[in-house]
Write an enzyme that holds these catalytic residues in place. Structure first.
Site, PDB file in Angstrom:
ATOM      1  CG  ASP A   8      11.603 -48.093  66.390  1.00  0.00           C
ATOM      2  OD1 ASP A   8      12.215 -48.491  67.406  1.00  0.00           O
ATOM      3  OD2 ASP A   8      12.177 -47.532  65.440  1.00  0.00           O
ATOM      4  CD  GLU A  10      14.006 -45.077  68.865  1.00  0.00           C
ATOM      5  OE1 GLU A  10      15.140 -45.519  69.140  1.00  0.00           O
ATOM      6  OE2 GLU A  10      13.165 -45.735  68.210  1.00  0.00           O
ATOM      7  CG  HIS A  60      14.152 -50.042  70.111  1.00  0.00           C
ATOM      8  ND1 HIS A  60      14.694 -48.889  69.571  1.00  0.00           N
ATOM      9  CD2 HIS A  60      14.690 -50.159  71.357  1.00  0.00           C
ATOM     10  CE1 HIS A  60      15.506 -48.337  70.459  1.00  0.00           C
ATOM     11  NE2 HIS A  60      15.531 -49.093  71.541  1.00  0.00           N
ATOM     12  CG  HIS A 105      12.396 -42.974  64.968  1.00  0.00           C
ATOM     13  ND1 HIS A 105      13.393 -42.773  64.048  1.00  0.00           N
ATOM     14  CD2 HIS A 105      12.450 -44.288  65.311  1.00  0.00           C
ATOM     15  CE1 HIS A 105      14.021 -43.899  63.834  1.00  0.00           C
ATOM     16  NE2 HIS A 105      13.467 -44.852  64.587  1.00  0.00           N
ATOM     17  CG  HIS A 116      17.663 -43.262  65.122  1.00  0.00           C
ATOM     18  ND1 HIS A 116      16.632 -43.103  66.023  1.00  0.00           N
ATOM     19  CD2 HIS A 116      17.691 -44.585  64.822  1.00  0.00           C
ATOM     20  CE1 HIS A 116      16.061 -44.263  66.261  1.00  0.00           C
ATOM     21  NE2 HIS A 116      16.682 -45.188  65.536  1.00  0.00           N
ATOM     22  CD  GLU A 135      14.871 -46.713  62.100  1.00  0.00           C
ATOM     23  OE1 GLU A 135      13.881 -47.151  62.727  1.00  0.00           O
ATOM     24  OE2 GLU A 135      15.936 -46.390  62.656  1.00  0.00           O
TER      25      GLU A 135
END
Length: 272
Positions: A8, A10, A60, A105, A116, A135
């Protein structure tokens, strides 16, 4: 030994702001390279540990962020969407024995950088069986249904604090410390890559982590950002409206739950 690396953006060192994670601006063009180089560090670490094959999953947004020609040519690349297993697509391949999560993240409403869960516009929280997950938890449990453990993960300090108990035995690499949703203190990209390579090597070598298992059927509680989103998602007959912004549905497995959540994420675009 085959290893899957899910990457990802972030949680990547030096990434703090939404402009860095959204295509269409110069800051994203730089951040996608930072993302690719952290993936390369994990690929190198997995091969250092004796992996015979590595898949790297672009995890992502639209799942086509990392320029393929920048990635380590020893790895195969999983890109594009839609795909059923989303951020851990590839885990279903025969012989995959370990997952590394790079650049992850904090969950929605968390205090981490760019926190998020799946879709920041749509989802305020996601829980399986009463346990709130981000996630990493959702996709770690999906990998667990295939019998594959998460052996290493990198991101900010809040992400690590949220997920350490879910993945005992995994190696965690802190690339930055969150001081707010869009601020933090980061390692340099070079130091972050060295730490990720070492962490991936140690995690894959040890394989001390066990698969994260949420066995059987799952009751999913989804809190959304607006009542309009709840109105939209409850067009799906499987959803029960708990209150203005809270929904509940049953799924026969984690995989089914994740696929339903990703369908809701896609549906939400009509209200943007």
């Amino acid at each position: 030994m085959k290893v899957l690396i899910s990457t990802d953006i972030e949680g990547v060192a030096g990434v703090y702001h939404p402009e860095q994670v959204r295509p269409g601006n110069p800051e994203f063009e730089r951040a996608r390279l930072l993302m690719a180089h952290e993936a390369n560090a994990a690929i190198a670490g997995a091969f250092d540990a004796g992996a015979t094959e590595v898949l790297v999953n672009d995890s992502h947004g639209g799942f086509r962020n990392m320029p393929p020609d920048v990635l380590d040519p020893r790895a195969r690349v999983v890109q594009g969407k839609p795909r059923y297993l989303s951020m851990v697509a590839g885990v279903e391949e025969e012989g995959v024995e370990a997952v590394c999560m790079v650049g992850y993240h904090s969950r929605a409403q968390g205090r981490g950088i760019l926190a998020h869960t799946i879709n920041s516009f749509a989802f305020a929280s996601v829980s399986l069986g009463g346990q709130e997950l981000g996630e990493a938890g959702l996709y770690g449990a999906l990998a667990g249904e295939y019998g594959v453990p998460v052996v290493m993960a990198s991101g900010d300090d809040v992400f690590i604090d949220e997920n350490r108990a879910l993945f005992p035995g995994a190696v965690f690499v802190e690339t930055k410390r969150a001081t707010g949703n869009t601020s933090g203190v980061s390692l340099s990209p070079e130091k972050a890559r060295l730490a990720i390579r070492d962490g991936a090597k140690r995690g894959v070598e040890a394989r001390a982590a066990k698969p994260l298992v949420f066995a059987g059927a799952q009751t999913v509680t989804l809190r959304v950002q607006t009542a309009a989103l709840a109105d939209l998602f409850c067009q799906w007959p499987a959803f029960e409206r708990v209150d203005g912004v809270t929904l509940r549905f049953d799924a026969p497995s984690v995989e089914a739950a994740v696929r339903m959540l990703n369908c809701c994420s896609a549906m939400s675009s009509m209200l943007r």
